[in-house]
Every structure is written in structure tokens, then in C-alpha cells.
Design a protein around this motif. Structure first.
Motif, PDB file in Angstrom:
ATOM      1  N   ILE A 115      36.942  44.356  46.131  1.00  0.00           N
ATOM      2  CA  ILE A 115      37.195  43.163  45.326  1.00  0.00           C
ATOM      3  C   ILE A 115      38.575  43.297  44.689  1.00  0.00           C
ATOM      4  CG2 ILE A 115      36.402  41.792  43.367  1.00  0.00           C
ATOM      5  CD1 ILE A 115      33.611  43.211  43.855  1.00  0.00           C
ATOM      6  N   THR A 116      39.408  42.259  44.830  1.00  0.00           N
ATOM      7  CA  THR A 116      40.731  42.304  44.201  1.00  0.00           C
ATOM      8  C   THR A 116      40.571  42.158  42.684  1.00  0.00           C
ATOM      9  OG1 THR A 116      41.113  39.922  44.364  1.00  0.00           O
ATOM     10  CG2 THR A 116      41.840  41.269  46.230  1.00  0.00           C
ATOM     11  N   LEU A 117      41.340  42.948  41.945  1.00  0.00           N
ATOM     12  CA  LEU A 117      41.265  42.889  40.484  1.00  0.00           C
ATOM     13  C   LEU A 117      41.891  41.619  39.936  1.00  0.00           C
ATOM     14  CD1 LEU A 117      42.133  46.568  39.458  1.00  0.00           C
ATOM     15  CD2 LEU A 117      39.892  45.460  39.473  1.00  0.00           C
ATOM     16  N   GLU A 118      42.898  41.112  40.606  1.00  0.00           N
ATOM     17  CA  GLU A 118      43.628  39.962  40.073  1.00  0.00           C
ATOM     18  C   GLU A 118      42.909  38.635  40.299  1.00  0.00           C
ATOM     19  OE1 GLU A 118      48.135  38.131  40.065  1.00  0.00           O
ATOM     20  OE2 GLU A 118      47.750  40.091  40.924  1.00  0.00           O
ATOM     21  N   THR A 119      42.289  38.468  41.460  1.00  0.00           N
ATOM     22  CA  THR A 119      41.704  37.160  41.792  1.00  0.00           C
ATOM     23  C   THR A 119      40.188  37.162  41.926  1.00  0.00           C
ATOM     24  OG1 THR A 119      41.903  37.515  44.178  1.00  0.00           O
ATOM     25  CG2 THR A 119      43.799  36.498  43.043  1.00  0.00           C
ATOM     26  N   GLY A 120      39.572  38.341  42.101  1.00  0.00           N
ATOM     27  CA  GLY A 120      38.129  38.410  42.309  1.00  0.00           C
ATOM     28  C   GLY A 120      37.711  38.119  43.746  1.00  0.00           C
ATOM     29  N   GLU A 121      38.683  38.110  44.662  1.00  0.00           N
ATOM     30  CA  GLU A 121      38.354  37.862  46.067  1.00  0.00           C
ATOM     31  C   GLU A 121      37.636  39.060  46.671  1.00  0.00           C
ATOM     32  OE1 GLU A 121      41.415  35.741  48.717  1.00  0.00           O
ATOM     33  OE2 GLU A 121      42.597  36.653  47.099  1.00  0.00           O
ATOM     34  N   GLY A 122      36.646  38.785  47.510  1.00  0.00           N
ATOM     35  CA  GLY A 122      36.022  39.825  48.304  1.00  0.00           C
ATOM     36  C   GLY A 122      36.844  40.005  49.573  1.00  0.00           C
TER      37      GLY A 122
END
Length: 187
Positions: A115-122
Motif C-alpha cells: 500500500i502506498t503511504l501517500e495515496t493509499g493505493e494497493g
């Protein structure tokens, strides 16, 4: 009978190891100094801790409007997201941070979801089978994890309460663990 004894010893050993990992934590769990209530600023921001303390520990878990939120300090920036993974509710505050394609990401310790920390994308690695030599590439599943805006004022770190008008996959587990007291489980 010997198999049962060996299996029991194995499970007991695993239990002891998990207790030792939990006990040896460097993370902090912050609670508001006021008795059980959250310190909320007039502008709605919620105090989660002192800037220097979070920088030193690299992460902190706090309750924000009853939700478990983890705040990370990584390479000079603060990031905040729901502390339970969108996939199965894994404890993200126990995960490792890795840079993937120039993006800082948290890796869920349960099932290795990224999970990206900046956007919450999986993120996942996929291949195009039509390529002559398929090479795995990181691709997005879309935003799955709720992120929270972090503000630093006067050496204090604040998190905005969540905007619940938009839903994310992580909301299910955030609600499931809301006000459960499970915050005491830390890295």
C-alpha cells in the motif's frame, strides 16, 4: 503421542516468540493526556503526538475519532492511514516500509499486500502475457486504504478526522476495530 508433544512444543514456542516480538516493541501508542478523551483543536485537528517523539520512533498509533490510525515518519515526511489493512485487517503498524518505483509503501505483515503511504493505493506485480518476455511491473488496484492528512504545528503532529462521505475498502476493518481497545497491540 510423540507427534502431539512435538506439535504442542512448536505452538508454545511460536506463542513465546510472538510475545517477545510484541514486548520488544520500539513503537509508541499515544493517548491524549486528558482522561480517555481526544485532544481536538478548534479547527478540528486531532493531536497525535510530539514531532520529535514520532521522528524518533518512526511510527505511532493513535485513536482518531475512535479509529486506529498509524502515523509514519519516513524520509522526512509524515504519513497517516488506517492502521488495519484493507485486505483482511492486518496490523499495518507492524509492517515494513519499502520504496517501490519511487513511492514509499507499507507492506502488510499478514499477507504482504503493498500500500502506498501517500495515496493509499494497493499495488501488485502483474505481467502482460502478450509480451514476448513478460516482465512483472507494479500496477495499481486503485485507492484501497484510507489516508489521513497530517499537519505539524508548533512541534506537534495533528491528524485530520476522516471524511466519511467517501468510502474505502479499509473502512470495514477500521469500523470493526473501532473503540475495541485493540490499540494496545503494537509493534
Amino acid at each position: 503421542m510423540l507427534d502431539l508433544i512435538i506439535l504442542s512444543i512448536h505452538f508454545f514456542t511460536c506463542f513465546l516468540i510472538s510475545v517477545l516480538i510484541w514486548w520488544g516493541s520500539k513503537d509508541m501508542v499515544l493517548h491524549s493526556p486528558s482522561k480517555g478523551t481526544v485532544e481536538k483543536e478548534p479547527d478540528g485537528l486531532i493531536l497525535v503526538g510530539k514531532e520529535d517523539d514520532i521522528k524518533q520512533s518512526q511510527r505511532v498509533t493513535a485513536k482518531v475519532d475512535g479509529r486506529e490510525v498509524v502515523v509514519f515518519y519516513h524520509e522526512g515526511r509524515f504519513y497517516a492511514l488506517d492502521s488495519r489493512c484493507y485486505h483482511e485487517g492486518g496490523p499495518l503498524h507492524l509492517g515494513e516500509i519499502e520504496d517501490i518505483d519511487g513511492q514509499p509503501c507499507i507492506i502488510c505483515p499478514w499477507h504482504k499486500y503493498t500500500i502506498t503511504l501517500e495515496t493509499g493505493e494497493g499495488l501488485y506485480q502483474g505481467v502482460n502475457p502478450l509480451e514476448p518476455s513478460p516482465t512483472p511491473r507494479w500496477q495499481s488496484k486503485g485507492v484501497k486504504q484510507r489516508i489521513h492528512k497530517v499537519t505539524v504545528k508548533n512541534r506537534n503532529v495533528y491528524v485530520n478526522p476522516p471524511d466519511l462521505s467517501v468510502s474505502f475498502d479499509s473502512d470495514y476493518f477500521a469500523e470493526k476495530y473501532k473503540n475495541s481497545g485493540d490499540l494496545t497491540m503494537k509493534k
